[in-house]
Design a protein around this motif. Structure first.
Motif, mmCIF file in Angstrom:
data_model
loop_
_atom_site.group_PDB
_atom_site.id
_atom_site.type_symbol
_atom_site.label_atom_id
_atom_site.label_comp_id
_atom_site.label_asym_id
_atom_site.label_seq_id
_atom_site.Cartn_x
_atom_site.Cartn_y
_atom_site.Cartn_z
ATOM 1 N N MET A 1 0.750 -1.259 0.058
ATOM 2 C CA MET A 1 -0.071 0.040 -0.146
ATOM 3 C C MET A 1 0.840 1.318 0.074
ATOM 4 S SD MET A 1 -3.098 0.778 2.639
ATOM 5 C CE MET A 1 -3.364 2.329 3.048
ATOM 6 N N THR A 2 0.603 2.252 -0.825
ATOM 7 C CA THR A 2 1.400 3.384 -0.945
ATOM 8 C C THR A 2 0.747 4.532 0.025
ATOM 9 O OG1 THR A 2 0.129 4.170 -2.721
ATOM 10 C CG2 THR A 2 2.099 2.996 -3.240
ATOM 11 N N ASP A 3 1.511 5.329 0.566
ATOM 12 C CA ASP A 3 1.040 6.489 1.366
ATOM 13 C C ASP A 3 0.169 7.590 0.383
ATOM 14 O OD1 ASP A 3 4.119 6.673 3.071
ATOM 15 O OD2 ASP A 3 2.423 5.588 3.634
ATOM 16 N N PRO A 4 -0.770 7.943 0.952
ATOM 17 C CA PRO A 4 -1.765 8.958 -0.034
ATOM 18 C C PRO A 4 -1.030 10.214 0.066
ATOM 19 C CG PRO A 4 -2.591 8.772 2.062
ATOM 20 C CD PRO A 4 -1.473 7.638 2.231
ATOM 21 N N THR A 5 -0.209 10.599 0.918
ATOM 22 C CA THR A 5 0.493 11.950 0.642
ATOM 23 C C THR A 5 1.536 12.042 1.328
ATOM 24 O OG1 THR A 5 -0.110 12.501 3.291
ATOM 25 C CG2 THR A 5 -1.768 13.077 1.478
ATOM 26 N N PRO A 6 2.708 12.985 0.929
ATOM 27 C CA PRO A 6 4.084 12.785 1.081
ATOM 28 C C PRO A 6 4.175 12.868 2.622
ATOM 29 C CG PRO A 6 3.815 14.485 -0.268
ATOM 30 C CD PRO A 6 2.366 14.050 -0.187
ATOM 31 N N GLN A 7 5.294 12.137 3.081
ATOM 32 C CA GLN A 7 5.553 12.304 4.934
ATOM 33 C C GLN A 7 5.931 13.498 5.061
ATOM 34 O OE1 GLN A 7 8.353 9.010 5.550
ATOM 35 N NE2 GLN A 7 6.549 7.646 5.696
ATOM 36 N N ILE A 8 5.764 14.120 6.285
ATOM 37 C CA ILE A 8 6.366 15.246 6.887
ATOM 38 C C ILE A 8 6.872 15.054 8.118
ATOM 39 C CG2 ILE A 8 4.263 16.322 5.911
ATOM 40 C CD1 ILE A 8 3.165 16.651 8.934
ATOM 41 N N THR A 9 7.717 16.155 8.580
ATOM 42 C CA THR A 9 8.210 15.913 9.918
ATOM 43 C C THR A 9 7.432 16.324 11.007
ATOM 44 O OG1 THR A 9 9.106 18.173 9.925
ATOM 45 C CG2 THR A 9 10.597 16.693 8.876
ATOM 46 N N TYR A 10 8.001 15.935 12.019
ATOM 47 C CA TYR A 10 7.128 16.615 13.334
ATOM 48 C C TYR A 10 7.046 17.844 13.193
ATOM 49 C CZ TYR A 10 5.440 17.057 17.971
ATOM 50 O OH TYR A 10 4.606 17.373 19.073
ATOM 51 N N ASP A 11 8.286 18.448 13.215
ATOM 52 C CA ASP A 11 8.094 20.020 13.183
ATOM 53 C C ASP A 11 7.058 20.378 12.356
ATOM 54 O OD1 ASP A 11 10.111 20.190 15.102
ATOM 55 O OD2 ASP A 11 11.686 20.528 13.685
ATOM 56 N N GLN A 12 6.800 20.210 11.115
ATOM 57 C CA GLN A 12 5.738 20.489 10.236
ATOM 58 C C GLN A 12 4.371 20.099 10.690
ATOM 59 O OE1 GLN A 12 7.372 18.258 6.947
ATOM 60 N NE2 GLN A 12 7.563 20.226 5.790
ATOM 61 N N PHE A 13 4.347 19.032 11.503
ATOM 62 C CA PHE A 13 2.904 18.587 12.263
ATOM 63 C C PHE A 13 2.830 19.502 13.347
ATOM 64 C CE2 PHE A 13 1.145 16.643 15.955
ATOM 65 C CZ PHE A 13 -0.306 16.272 15.281
ATOM 66 N N ALA A 14 3.660 19.978 14.006
ATOM 67 C CA ALA A 14 3.662 20.690 15.159
ATOM 68 C C ALA A 14 3.191 22.064 14.809
ATOM 69 C CB ALA A 14 4.839 20.765 15.949
ATOM 70 N N ALA A 15 3.428 22.459 13.654
ATOM 71 C CA ALA A 15 3.141 23.798 13.132
ATOM 72 C C ALA A 15 1.663 24.182 13.053
ATOM 73 C CB ALA A 15 4.021 24.033 11.887
ATOM 74 N N VAL A 16 1.111 23.125 12.949
ATOM 75 C CA VAL A 16 -0.494 23.254 12.704
ATOM 76 C C VAL A 16 -1.134 23.275 14.249
ATOM 77 C CG1 VAL A 16 -2.667 22.084 12.043
ATOM 78 C CG2 VAL A 16 -0.417 21.813 10.656
ATOM 79 N N GLU A 17 -1.591 24.330 14.509
ATOM 80 C CA GLU A 17 -1.923 24.376 15.811
ATOM 81 C C GLU A 17 -3.454 24.037 15.997
ATOM 82 O OE1 GLU A 17 -2.818 28.128 19.211
ATOM 83 O OE2 GLU A 17 -1.732 28.536 17.231
ATOM 84 N N MET A 18 -3.737 22.890 16.174
ATOM 85 C CA MET A 18 -5.049 22.440 16.619
ATOM 86 C C MET A 18 -5.410 22.464 18.046
ATOM 87 S SD MET A 18 -4.705 18.916 14.266
ATOM 88 C CE MET A 18 -3.195 18.308 14.956
ATOM 89 N N ARG A 19 -6.676 22.887 18.406
ATOM 90 C CA ARG A 19 -6.912 23.156 19.799
ATOM 91 C C ARG A 19 -8.647 22.607 19.821
ATOM 92 N NH1 ARG A 19 -3.564 26.346 23.275
ATOM 93 N NH2 ARG A 19 -2.009 27.147 21.837
ATOM 94 N N VAL A 20 -8.936 22.391 21.049
ATOM 95 C CA VAL A 20 -10.098 22.060 21.361
ATOM 96 C C VAL A 20 -11.016 23.055 21.756
ATOM 97 C CG1 VAL A 20 -11.580 20.912 23.313
ATOM 98 C CG2 VAL A 20 -9.305 19.777 22.426
ATOM 99 N N ALA A 21 -12.101 23.370 21.100
ATOM 100 C CA ALA A 21 -13.185 24.239 21.326
ATOM 101 C C ALA A 21 -14.400 23.793 21.925
ATOM 102 C CB ALA A 21 -13.169 24.855 20.053
ATOM 103 N N ARG A 22 -15.254 24.533 22.509
ATOM 104 C CA ARG A 22 -16.595 24.284 22.660
ATOM 105 C C ARG A 22 -17.483 25.222 21.792
ATOM 106 N NH1 ARG A 22 -18.618 21.657 27.082
ATOM 107 N NH2 ARG A 22 -16.646 22.090 28.038
ATOM 108 N N VAL A 23 -18.626 24.600 21.258
ATOM 109 C CA VAL A 23 -19.575 25.231 20.210
ATOM 110 C C VAL A 23 -20.531 26.157 21.301
ATOM 111 C CG1 VAL A 23 -21.428 24.922 18.603
ATOM 112 C CG2 VAL A 23 -19.473 23.377 18.675
#
Length: 114
Positions: A1-23
């Motif tokens: 099975m091939t990866d659907p997208t190119p691999q990224i580094t942890y630093d690239q992932f960490a640059a995405v600021e995901m947070r929990v929010a309440r509606v």
């Protein structure tokens, strides 16, 4: 099975600021091209932000009070005259409905996802 997208580094992932929010509030968004809600979110110390979200498989009543995961560091996007400030995350089910990503236990609004 091939990866659907190119691999990224942890630093690239960490640059995405995901947070929990309440509606906090859900409003109709009839001007959107695809069925959407205007959603006001509590991000704790980051304050309140708005999102345009294609999550109309949920009623407004089902959404209010729900914890969701969102991306907070994309630039605001003008969607049909409405400034969407964060991206609420979800995944499609077998019928194409967006199922929201949310923590399995209580988490304070604004907590970082990693």
């Amino acid at each position: 099975m091939t990866d659907p997208t190119p691999q990224i580094t942890y630093d690239q992932f960490a640059a995405v600021e995901m947070r929990v929010a309440r509606v906090l509030e859900v409003q109709p968004f009839p001007k959107a091209r695809k069925p959407s809600w205007k959603v006001r979110l509590d991000l704790g110390p980051l304050g309140e932000r708005w999102s345009s979200a294609q999550i109309t498989s949920y009623t407004a009543e089902q959404l209010i009070g729900t914890l969701v995961v969102c991306v907070c560091n994309f630039p605001p996007r003008n969607i049909a005259g409405f400034m969407s400030e964060v991206l609420i995350l979800g995944a499609a089910d077998a019928d194409g409905n967006v199922i929201l990503l949310s923590p399995r236990s209580a988490v304070a609004p604004g907590e970082r996802v990693y």
